[in-house]
Design a protein around this motif. Structure first.
Motif, PDB file in Angstrom:
ATOM      1  N   UNK A  67     -12.510  41.536 117.656  1.00 41.52           N
ATOM      2  CA  UNK A  67     -12.218  42.155 116.361  1.00 41.52           C
ATOM      3  C   UNK A  67     -13.212  41.713 115.289  1.00 41.52           C
ATOM      4  N   UNK A  68     -13.519  40.419 115.207  1.00 37.93           N
ATOM      5  CA  UNK A  68     -14.419  39.931 114.165  1.00 37.93           C
ATOM      6  C   UNK A  68     -15.812  40.549 114.283  1.00 37.93           C
ATOM      7  N   UNK A 119       3.164  45.108 109.776  1.00 36.34           N
ATOM      8  CA  UNK A 119       1.974  44.940 110.602  1.00 36.34           C
ATOM      9  C   UNK A 119       1.937  43.540 111.200  1.00 36.34           C
ATOM     10  N   UNK A 120       1.146  43.368 112.225  1.00 38.49           N
ATOM     11  CA  UNK A 120       0.856  42.041 112.773  1.00 38.49           C
ATOM     12  C   UNK A 120      -0.597  41.657 112.509  1.00 38.49           C
ATOM     13  N   UNK A 121      -1.275  42.443 111.663  1.00 35.03           N
ATOM     14  CA  UNK A 121      -2.687  42.217 111.376  1.00 35.03           C
ATOM     15  C   UNK A 121      -2.868  41.522 110.035  1.00 35.03           C
ATOM     16  N   UNK A 122      -3.555  40.397 110.047  1.00 36.11           N
ATOM     17  CA  UNK A 122      -3.829  39.664 108.809  1.00 36.11           C
ATOM     18  C   UNK A 122      -4.702  40.501 107.874  1.00 36.11           C
ATOM     19  N   UNK A 143      -1.120  32.691 114.977  1.00 37.86           N
ATOM     20  CA  UNK A 143      -2.271  33.510 114.597  1.00 37.86           C
ATOM     21  C   UNK A 143      -3.347  33.436 115.678  1.00 37.86           C
ATOM     22  N   UNK A 144      -3.802  34.602 116.126  1.00 33.28           N
ATOM     23  CA  UNK A 144      -4.980  34.688 116.987  1.00 33.28           C
ATOM     24  C   UNK A 144      -6.190  34.698 116.060  1.00 33.28           C
ATOM     25  N   UNK A 151       1.578  36.771 116.572  1.00 34.38           N
ATOM     26  CA  UNK A 151       2.411  37.116 117.728  1.00 34.38           C
ATOM     27  C   UNK A 151       3.419  35.998 117.978  1.00 34.38           C
ATOM     28  N   UNK A 152       4.650  36.389 118.333  1.00 29.46           N
ATOM     29  CA  UNK A 152       5.661  35.420 118.761  1.00 29.46           C
ATOM     30  C   UNK A 152       6.761  36.142 119.530  1.00 29.46           C
TER      31      UNK A 152
END
Length: 250
Positions: A67-68, A119-122, A143-144, A151-152
């Motif tokens: 992603x980065x 969302x789960x996106x920072x 956090x990934x 995620x949990x």
């Protein structure tokens, strides 16, 4: 030879050579420098390769960047797809947006009151809180760092108590077997969200169709209600989806 045919061949060459110089491609295809530069620009802007000094290089061994890496890809196609997706948030309610460098750009284009974005996106949170019309909620958990999502197992349980009007998902590969991503935990969470959603919207550029590099399945193609993409699907790809699929093309 068309540009798409050259791009397909360039990607095949990158699988073995990993780096290709502009001069090499000019001789290989017997075309001008300008033609090769346009091909390279197309690959770079759509996130299929990276530019290096004097040429182009493969993203990684799987062909799918983290992603980065993808956040640095400036693409007018992604912006146009984000604008189309934002138009689908046209009534108050609860919506879910997955982790995607296209979806993260939607926040500035949503013009609807009474909307809650989960969302789960920072990066989605950082982007969407700038739109004061929106209420933004993030799924809790670990956090990934590289792919910037949370995620949990607790989050999976909490999602069972929610009903989303629409879920917006991206994918790094789409085949006859379904839509896929490169991260297992992200896929697990999105699968649960899809079960709790009234409508599934998939955003994916055309080059991702037929890409089998991603191992973790989000959903079957038959689960998708709306597809936002940049080119018409092939006849074979159309058959992966249900007959009533709505396609929005930029």
């Amino acid at each position: 030879m068309s540009q798409q045919e050259r791009i397909t061949e360039i990607k095949q060459l990158l699988e073995t050579k990993h780096e290709l110089k502009t001069g090499y491609l000019v001789k290989h295809f017997k075309v001008s420098n300008d033609t090769v530069r346009r091909d390279i620009l197309k690959l770079v802007q759509t996130g299929q390769a990276i530019r290096i000094y004097g040429g182009i290089a493969a993203l990684n061994l799987t062909g799918v960047p983290e992603y980065l890496t993808r956040t640095h890809i400036l693409s007018t196609i992604k912006i146009a797809m984000a604008k189309l997706a934002a138009q689908l948030i046209n009534s108050p309610g609860l919506y879910f947006l997955g982790t995607s460098t296209t979806l993260v750009q939607m926040g500035q284009y949503i013009d609807q009151n009474g909307v809650t974005i989960t969302t789960n996106s920072i990066d989605n949170v950082v982007s969407f809180i700038q739109n004061r019309k929106l209420k933004v909620e993030i799924i809790g958990g670990t956090v990934d760092n590289l792919n910037r999502y949370t995620y949990s197992m607790t989050a999976l349980s909490e999602i069972r108590n929610l009903t989303f009007k629409k879920v917006f998902i991206g994918a790094s590969g789409i085949t006859a077997q379904g839509a896929f991503v490169i991260n297992e935990n992200d896929a697990n969470l999105i699968r649960k969200v899809i079960q709790q959603s009234q409508q599934v919207i998939l955003i994916a550029e055309n080059y991702k169709f037929g890409n089998q590099a991603s191992p973790y399945k989000l959903c079957d193609c038959q689960d998708v209600d709306i597809l936002i993409t940049d080119k018409s699907l092939t006849k074979s790809a159309e058959k992966w989806f249900k007959p009533k699929l709505k396609i929005l093309r930029v």
